[in-house]
Design a protein around this motif. Structure first.
Motif, PDB file in Angstrom:
ATOM      1  N   MET A  46      17.048 -64.943 -58.583  1.00 13.95           N
ATOM      2  CA  MET A  46      16.925 -63.712 -59.034  1.00 13.95           C
ATOM      3  C   MET A  46      18.539 -63.399 -58.637  1.00 13.95           C
ATOM      4  SD  MET A  46      13.609 -61.836 -57.854  1.00 13.95           S
ATOM      5  CE  MET A  46      11.761 -62.009 -58.130  1.00 13.95           C
ATOM      6  N   TRP A  47      18.149 -61.820 -59.628  1.00 15.38           N
ATOM      7  CA  TRP A  47      20.027 -61.320 -59.722  1.00 15.38           C
ATOM      8  C   TRP A  47      20.202 -59.973 -59.663  1.00 15.38           C
ATOM      9  CZ3 TRP A  47      23.402 -62.793 -64.352  1.00 15.38           C
ATOM     10  CH2 TRP A  47      23.741 -64.620 -64.677  1.00 15.38           C
ATOM     11  N   ALA A  48      21.562 -59.216 -59.022  1.00 18.67           N
ATOM     12  CA  ALA A  48      21.595 -58.391 -58.358  1.00 18.67           C
ATOM     13  C   ALA A  48      22.901 -57.721 -59.535  1.00 18.67           C
ATOM     14  CB  ALA A  48      21.967 -58.156 -56.726  1.00 18.67           C
ATOM     15  N   VAL A  49      22.651 -56.735 -60.139  1.00 19.60           N
ATOM     16  CA  VAL A  49      23.697 -55.772 -61.061  1.00 19.60           C
ATOM     17  C   VAL A  49      24.638 -55.391 -60.268  1.00 19.60           C
ATOM     18  CG1 VAL A  49      22.389 -54.124 -61.524  1.00 19.60           C
ATOM     19  CG2 VAL A  49      24.579 -55.314 -62.833  1.00 19.60           C
ATOM     20  N   VAL A  50      26.360 -54.881 -60.317  1.00 21.11           N
ATOM     21  CA  VAL A  50      26.688 -53.755 -59.374  1.00 21.11           C
ATOM     22  C   VAL A  50      28.278 -53.653 -60.853  1.00 21.11           C
ATOM     23  CG1 VAL A  50      28.320 -54.069 -57.590  1.00 21.11           C
ATOM     24  CG2 VAL A  50      26.629 -55.283 -57.066  1.00 21.11           C
ATOM     25  N   ALA A  51      27.493 -52.284 -60.431  1.00 19.49           N
ATOM     26  CA  ALA A  51      28.766 -50.803 -61.568  1.00 19.49           C
ATOM     27  C   ALA A  51      29.592 -50.713 -60.836  1.00 19.49           C
ATOM     28  CB  ALA A  51      27.861 -50.481 -62.245  1.00 19.49           C
ATOM     29  N   THR A  55      15.461 -52.441 -56.115  1.00 23.51           N
ATOM     30  CA  THR A  55      16.263 -51.441 -54.838  1.00 23.51           C
ATOM     31  C   THR A  55      17.465 -51.047 -55.995  1.00 23.51           C
ATOM     32  OG1 THR A  55      15.569 -52.349 -53.068  1.00 23.51           O
ATOM     33  CG2 THR A  55      17.746 -51.467 -53.194  1.00 23.51           C
ATOM     34  N   LEU A  56      17.748 -49.707 -56.321  1.00 16.34           N
ATOM     35  CA  LEU A  56      18.404 -49.174 -57.110  1.00 16.34           C
ATOM     36  C   LEU A  56      19.326 -47.954 -56.118  1.00 16.34           C
ATOM     37  CD1 LEU A  56      20.150 -47.964 -59.250  1.00 16.34           C
ATOM     38  CD2 LEU A  56      18.280 -46.562 -60.084  1.00 16.34           C
ATOM     39  N   ILE A  57      20.552 -48.567 -55.898  1.00  9.40           N
ATOM     40  CA  ILE A  57      21.425 -48.067 -54.596  1.00  9.40           C
ATOM     41  C   ILE A  57      22.406 -47.172 -55.508  1.00  9.40           C
ATOM     42  CG2 ILE A  57      22.530 -47.644 -53.390  1.00  9.40           C
ATOM     43  CD1 ILE A  57      20.923 -50.255 -52.234  1.00  9.40           C
ATOM     44  N   PHE A  58      22.744 -45.621 -55.042  1.00  9.38           N
ATOM     45  CA  PHE A  58      24.412 -45.110 -56.084  1.00  9.38           C
ATOM     46  C   PHE A  58      25.228 -44.871 -54.698  1.00  9.38           C
ATOM     47  CE2 PHE A  58      20.267 -43.971 -58.779  1.00  9.38           C
ATOM     48  CZ  PHE A  58      20.692 -43.668 -59.805  1.00  9.38           C
ATOM     49  N   THR A  59      26.041 -44.891 -54.992  1.00  8.82           N
ATOM     50  CA  THR A  59      27.397 -45.407 -54.310  1.00  8.82           C
ATOM     51  C   THR A  59      27.668 -43.396 -54.353  1.00  8.82           C
ATOM     52  OG1 THR A  59      27.834 -47.471 -54.409  1.00  8.82           O
ATOM     53  CG2 THR A  59      29.481 -45.134 -53.316  1.00  8.82           C
ATOM     54  N   SER A  60      27.830 -42.090 -53.448  1.00  9.43           N
ATOM     55  CA  SER A  60      27.912 -40.418 -53.217  1.00  9.43           C
ATOM     56  C   SER A  60      28.761 -40.490 -52.443  1.00  9.43           C
ATOM     57  CB  SER A  60      26.544 -40.377 -53.464  1.00  9.43           C
ATOM     58  OG  SER A  60      26.902 -38.866 -53.905  1.00  9.43           O
ATOM     59  N   LEU A  97      15.656 -58.821 -61.409  1.00 13.35           N
ATOM     60  CA  LEU A  97      16.436 -58.154 -61.219  1.00 13.35           C
ATOM     61  C   LEU A  97      15.827 -57.992 -60.084  1.00 13.35           C
ATOM     62  CD1 LEU A  97      19.202 -56.673 -61.604  1.00 13.35           C
ATOM     63  CD2 LEU A  97      19.080 -55.029 -62.948  1.00 13.35           C
ATOM     64  N   ALA A  98      16.846 -58.042 -58.838  1.00 16.28           N
ATOM     65  CA  ALA A  98      16.825 -58.180 -57.470  1.00 16.28           C
ATOM     66  C   ALA A  98      16.928 -56.660 -57.215  1.00 16.28           C
ATOM     67  CB  ALA A  98      16.758 -58.655 -56.687  1.00 16.28           C
ATOM     68  N   ALA A  99      18.089 -56.223 -57.712  1.00 10.38           N
ATOM     69  CA  ALA A  99      18.402 -55.176 -57.203  1.00 10.38           C
ATOM     70  C   ALA A  99      19.902 -54.815 -58.160  1.00 10.38           C
ATOM     71  CB  ALA A  99      19.076 -55.398 -55.826  1.00 10.38           C
ATOM     72  N   ALA A 100      20.544 -53.504 -58.346  1.00  7.31           N
ATOM     73  CA  ALA A 100      20.927 -52.163 -59.067  1.00  7.31           C
ATOM     74  C   ALA A 100      21.707 -51.746 -58.144  1.00  7.31           C
ATOM     75  CB  ALA A 100      20.290 -52.262 -60.093  1.00  7.31           C
ATOM     76  N   VAL A 101      23.370 -51.479 -57.846  1.00  2.94           N
ATOM     77  CA  VAL A 101      24.512 -50.709 -57.619  1.00  2.94           C
ATOM     78  C   VAL A 101      25.022 -50.109 -58.311  1.00  2.94           C
ATOM     79  CG1 VAL A 101      25.986 -50.486 -55.641  1.00  2.94           C
ATOM     80  CG2 VAL A 101      23.754 -51.594 -55.226  1.00  2.94           C
ATOM     81  N   TYR A 102      24.823 -48.938 -58.425  1.00  5.60           N
ATOM     82  CA  TYR A 102      25.807 -48.233 -59.155  1.00  5.60           C
ATOM     83  C   TYR A 102      26.884 -47.275 -58.204  1.00  5.60           C
ATOM     84  CZ  TYR A 102      27.739 -44.955 -62.554  1.00  5.60           C
ATOM     85  OH  TYR A 102      28.408 -44.326 -63.923  1.00  5.60           O
ATOM     86  N   ASN A 103      28.264 -47.996 -58.805  1.00  9.92           N
ATOM     87  CA  ASN A 103      29.085 -47.834 -57.583  1.00  9.92           C
ATOM     88  C   ASN A 103      30.481 -47.586 -58.050  1.00  9.92           C
ATOM     89  OD1 ASN A 103      30.613 -48.091 -54.675  1.00  9.92           O
ATOM     90  ND2 ASN A 103      31.507 -49.484 -56.311  1.00  9.92           N
TER      91      ASN A 103
END
Lengths: 250, 250, 250, 250
Positions: D9-14, D147-152, D88-94
């Motif tokens: 699976m993939w993870a994407v980090v923006a 999982t979708l994570i927002f870095t705030s 897509l296993a995880a997505a991080v909006y950073n």
């Protein structure tokens, strides 16, 4: 008398319709000359006539608050009004915008941005226009500290399923008003974030059912609260408060 | 006239001293007969005389709100007052208690519990006494919805180093007032949590330095806000608001 | 080996029952010797045996955390345990107390105070006992910063009708943990307030209906979160977090 | 082996730069193939090489997340990557964006809108792209809930003088993530809002002074927290948590 009345301070209300905006305008018109902003003149024209019929002065200006040049043009027009010498005692940002309730994956970019356009960007344009006037007014020893009030909603403190557009806009409005309160409060400008939580009791909502009698918010009660806040001395500013019907679940 | 005035509704203010409590009492005394509660009679006696001198009626009752039997005795005394027929229009819980600022490991159990005794337990005793009367008053179609106001502080929403006693008490007070607002709001009782954030401008604080002119809160402005809230119709209740000087950092 | 294991650091868990407390104890027992506190020995005895059966050491101590002298006695007993030299790596306050749901006017003073006794006063006694040990441990260069975790609830941030007892207690717990975090954080002690929002999935709740599959919180997932937080370096402390089932409305 | 790894699976980090994004990418690359998004390829190229050197697969895609067509193009490119079958296993909006600190009346519209463009609108585009993939992945019984994570930041809960641009953006990000958590949580998608409060300890901040040793946040500790949250079962989702240095005032 005429000289006096043309020298009255002014208040500006953006987002005048049949509900909160109209009641706020009527209430503030008892003390100030009022300028009423709305995109559609049909929203302010009857109110301008009504207020003028009481012997007070009121002007309406067609304005799209989400458009900077429209706001600039509106305030240029305001500056050219007879009797307005730049003394703005109070400014109320009451622009509601279109309320969108939609599953996130069906929400177009334009729909998503509407919340921001109205509440965030519109709040920016309005604040950029009124703050210099409010600061100027403060030097003129007004009766009450110059006041900027944002009409907000529960969505300013709570996001919800299908509310991404409205909630991002109202959260942004709260961030804007907090930032302004913390910057301009120490300059004696009173900035207020008003969380209005419930259905406003107006003609358009007459048929909407609520669980209890008196279950809708009185626009006049909102206006009374806004006036009370405006009358607070700078020793004692309220920054945030909520209004909701007694029977509302929250 | 006399008959009328003895039939006036009453308001009770617990925690009457030289600041907020006294201003609230004076303000509510313009409309209601007031009962003033304080542990030490020296705190209410001059005020009772002052209000009576204006032609209004006021009574003082020595009460320790953290002691249930003392509160019960106080309300029995109140019930026996001439002119009081159980109609309580408003109740304000303004008991401050001793403020303790101490490193946690130096804080005795008694010191730690003071915050709770005053703000949590005292709030319980007071609410147990006034809510039945407020509910009864509601049936009598009062001019304004019967109101219960808690004077609170920023420590109700923010704990801090060396503030464990005060913060636990004020957090508990906020929990109590929220629980009561959600239970008794739908019964047309207006419960308010007032976050007062700053130094009250009274004789005792005259020498306290603040950074700016007008940097202390006017007790009269608090009283005006309380009266405004009391006057809200049940369509439009404010549950929580803050008051702070314009120059306060927050 | 034996010498080593008697030199292991310890963790103490107050409020050990069949749910969160037991899972936390099992999880921390993989690294530390654990002391299990509960009022009723029946609540920790099976767990002590279970942990000892894995070759780890565990002790149970009967303690009423709302009673200061009981807590002092418990920690005196702990200090006398073989292998305990005062190095406490982690302390978890997981005391639930009796949950009371009752209309405010039917709530006796004793019932009202239960929330405070368990969550506020119990938290005080526990913190007074463990903080000196945690501070001492910090000087011994432990692998992870000494940690104090409070198991809390949504009622710590929201009061509700019929919840005055529980909410005042949990609000007070949050105030206490914030005050401690702000005082002892700078001393490298990690204080955590954990908002657990939902039904814990244990034997006793097996028959409780929820709307969705997997709709109850896994106690092991809570324990994993607590361990993760305990393992955070002091550069990067989490103070507050929530845990709730995916399908929970909030 | 190769077959297996291309099926990972993939993870994407923006928002991959030298700090949080890179640490998150390295950490998630131990389990997933990672796609790294940044406007400037110089921000991901060294990291792609570094991860590939460990035998894992990583791809970098130049993306401007505030531009919808750029995000669409990026995900089209991703879909065409060898080994990516949409899981897509995880997505991080950073995505951090430019931080603007300016008096409100000196803030141009473009500057004001930057906060929104990056945090609100960018979050919208990213979420629109990843949620359909996360929902699809959920059907494939992944090891952990998608999982979708927002870095705030703290500015998501507190506006400040001179922070109108950043605060409106971060408030909007919090509103977006809450709205998504409440809509997609019940569909087993784990949405997280991470409040990172302090200076990240990276090369660029080496010279920045803080009051205490270890006073900057470890990007690896953030990555560890993100991984822990990703590993939570759907019975036990954390929605919001904070991370700050032990010595930070808050």
């Amino acid at each position: 008398m005429t000289a006096m009345s043309t020298k009255k301070m002014w208040a500006v209300v953006a987002g005048v319709g049949p509900g909160t905006g109209a009641s706020v305008a009527r209430t503030f018109a008892k003390t100030y000359t009022v300028a009423l902003l709305a995109r559609n003149p049909a929203n302010y024209e009857p109110l301008v006539k009504e207020i003028q019929a009481t012997g007070s002065k009121a002007v309406g200006i067609s304005t799209d608050t989400s458009d900077g040049s429209s706001v600039i043009a509106a305030f240029e027009k305001l500056m050219s009004e007879e009797g307005f010498d730049g003394h703005l005692a109070a400014a109320v940002y009451n622009v509601g915008g279109k309320f969108i309730r939609k599953s996130f994956l069906e929400l177009s970019q334009d729909e998503f941005e509407m919340g921001w356009q109205t509440n965030g960007l519109g709040g920016y344009h309005f604040s950029q226009a009124v703050l210099p006037l409010l600061l100027e007014t403060e030097k003129a020893s007004p009766q009450f500290p110059p006041t900027l009030i944002f009409t907000s909603a529960t969505a300013a403190i709570r996001g919800g399923a299908n509310f991404a557009s409205f909630a991002t806009g109202k959260f942004a409005m709260r961030a804007l008003s907090q930032s302004l309160a913390r910057e301009f409060g120490p300059k004696s400008i009173h900035v207020v974030h008003a969380i209005i939580d419930g259905i406003i009791d107006i003609e358009r909502t007459k048929e909407w059912k609520v669980d209890a009698p008196d279950g809708k918010i009185s626009p006049q009660a909102i206006a009374d609260a806004y006036w009370h806040l405006h009358s607070q001395p700078r020793t004692s500013f309220t920054y945030e408060f909520d209004i909701r019907p007694y029977a509302e679940r929250w």
